[in-house]
Design a protein around this motif. Structure first.
Motif, PDB file in Angstrom:
ATOM      1  N   ALA A   7      48.239 -93.014 -63.786  1.00 32.12           N
ATOM      2  CA  ALA A   7      47.277 -93.699 -63.168  1.00 32.12           C
ATOM      3  C   ALA A   7      47.205 -95.061 -64.040  1.00 32.12           C
ATOM      4  O   ALA A   7      46.921 -96.115 -63.532  1.00 32.12           O
ATOM      5  CB  ALA A   7      45.959 -93.076 -62.992  1.00 32.12           C
ATOM      6  N   TRP A   8      46.982 -94.882 -65.233  1.00 35.65           N
ATOM      7  CA  TRP A   8      47.055 -96.060 -66.359  1.00 35.65           C
ATOM      8  C   TRP A   8      48.150 -96.914 -66.021  1.00 35.65           C
ATOM      9  O   TRP A   8      48.065 -98.075 -66.167  1.00 35.65           O
ATOM     10  CB  TRP A   8      46.949 -95.751 -67.684  1.00 35.65           C
TER      11      TRP A   8
ATOM     12  N   ARG B  45      48.666 -87.132 -64.828  1.00 31.61           N
ATOM     13  CA  ARG B  45      48.522 -87.794 -63.602  1.00 31.61           C
ATOM     14  C   ARG B  45      47.570 -88.996 -63.973  1.00 31.61           C
ATOM     15  O   ARG B  45      47.695 -89.997 -63.577  1.00 31.61           O
ATOM     16  CB  ARG B  45      47.483 -86.924 -62.559  1.00 31.61           C
ATOM     17  N   THR B  46      46.652 -88.595 -65.184  1.00 30.48           N
ATOM     18  CA  THR B  46      45.687 -89.782 -65.758  1.00 30.48           C
ATOM     19  C   THR B  46      46.641 -90.712 -66.322  1.00 30.48           C
ATOM     20  O   THR B  46      46.441 -91.975 -66.058  1.00 30.48           O
ATOM     21  CB  THR B  46      44.822 -89.266 -66.836  1.00 30.48           C
TER      22      THR B  46
ATOM     23  N   ALA C  45      47.000 -82.815 -65.271  1.00 29.33           N
ATOM     24  CA  ALA C  45      45.903 -83.674 -65.136  1.00 29.33           C
ATOM     25  C   ALA C  45      46.160 -84.806 -66.228  1.00 29.33           C
ATOM     26  O   ALA C  45      46.066 -86.017 -65.785  1.00 29.33           O
ATOM     27  CB  ALA C  45      44.694 -83.207 -65.322  1.00 29.33           C
ATOM     28  N   ASN C  46      46.584 -84.626 -67.335  1.00 31.07           N
ATOM     29  CA  ASN C  46      46.710 -85.526 -68.261  1.00 31.07           C
ATOM     30  C   ASN C  46      47.949 -86.593 -67.706  1.00 31.07           C
ATOM     31  O   ASN C  46      47.971 -87.625 -68.043  1.00 31.07           O
ATOM     32  CB  ASN C  46      47.130 -84.751 -69.663  1.00 31.07           C
TER      33      ASN C  46
ATOM     34  N   ARG D 205      47.523 -92.827 -75.665  1.00 31.71           N
ATOM     35  CA  ARG D 205      46.486 -91.881 -75.359  1.00 31.71           C
ATOM     36  C   ARG D 205      46.951 -90.479 -74.776  1.00 31.71           C
ATOM     37  O   ARG D 205      46.428 -89.566 -75.105  1.00 31.71           O
ATOM     38  CB  ARG D 205      45.571 -92.675 -74.244  1.00 31.71           C
ATOM     39  N   TYR D 206      48.210 -90.613 -73.664  1.00 29.13           N
ATOM     40  CA  TYR D 206      48.601 -89.428 -73.210  1.00 29.13           C
ATOM     41  C   TYR D 206      49.093 -88.385 -74.455  1.00 29.13           C
ATOM     42  O   TYR D 206      48.927 -87.422 -74.215  1.00 29.13           O
ATOM     43  CB  TYR D 206      49.808 -89.965 -72.352  1.00 29.13           C
TER      44      TYR D 206
ATOM     45  N   SER E 250      39.246 -96.947 -72.136  1.00 32.36           N
ATOM     46  CA  SER E 250      38.425 -97.396 -70.990  1.00 32.36           C
ATOM     47  C   SER E 250      37.533 -98.590 -71.300  1.00 32.36           C
ATOM     48  O   SER E 250      37.492 -99.668 -70.541  1.00 32.36           O
ATOM     49  CB  SER E 250      37.644 -96.200 -70.326  1.00 32.36           C
TER      50      SER E 250
ATOM     51  N   SER F  14      48.010 -96.630 -72.944  1.00 33.56           N
ATOM     52  CA  SER F  14      48.123 -95.385 -72.389  1.00 33.56           C
ATOM     53  C   SER F  14      48.866 -94.396 -72.732  1.00 33.56           C
ATOM     54  O   SER F  14      48.637 -93.107 -72.625  1.00 33.56           O
ATOM     55  CB  SER F  14      48.063 -95.844 -70.740  1.00 33.56           C
TER      56      SER F  14
END
Length: 129
Positions: A25-26, A21-22, A18-19, A87-88, A107, A84
């Motif tokens: 997306a960024w 995928r996020t 999930a991390n 952040r990841y 965000s 991003s």
């Protein structure tokens, strides 16, 4: 061993996926912003060249901000990609330590930047009356 020792929980691959995928997306959003900025810059150039061909003069002489706005959009997209990634990595380390704490700083930063650039675009596009 008793059930009291819960500090060593199993790593959940779904959280890491999930991390990722996020993060992706960024990255897609940053690519879209950079693409839009490129289009804004090139469309301004296209309109200037088209006006020269049609009328032998440049239309919209006082409005030369689209190149600046496009460059700002490309810069925001590049900054978004870089932030991003950080952040990841931060979230990945938190997940490995089993100590995830959500943060909304990226965000909020990107939302404020996009709203400001949108305001610039609106100011540029609205006719001077």
């Amino acid at each position: 061993m008793s059930g009291a020792d819960t500090s060593k929980q199993k790593i959940n691959p779904g959280d890491h996926l999930a991390n990722e995928r996020t993060f992706l997306a960024w990255i897609r959003t940053s690519i879209a912003l950079m693409g839009f900025g490129f289009v804004v810059v090139k469309f301004s150039l296209f309109v200037k060249q088209l006006s020269l061909v049609i009328t032998d003069k440049v239309l919209l002489p006082g409005k030369g901000f689209s190149a600046t706005i496009g460059i700002i959009l490309v810069a925001i997209g590049a900054l978004m990609a870089l932030l991003s990634y950080f952040r990841y990595r931060r979230i990945e380390k938190q997940l490995l330590r089993n100590a995830y704490f959500p943060s909304f700083a990226l965000s909020l930063l990107m939302t404020v930047a996009i709203v400001l650039v949108s305001g610039l675009l609106l100011w540029y596009l609205l006719p001077n009356t």
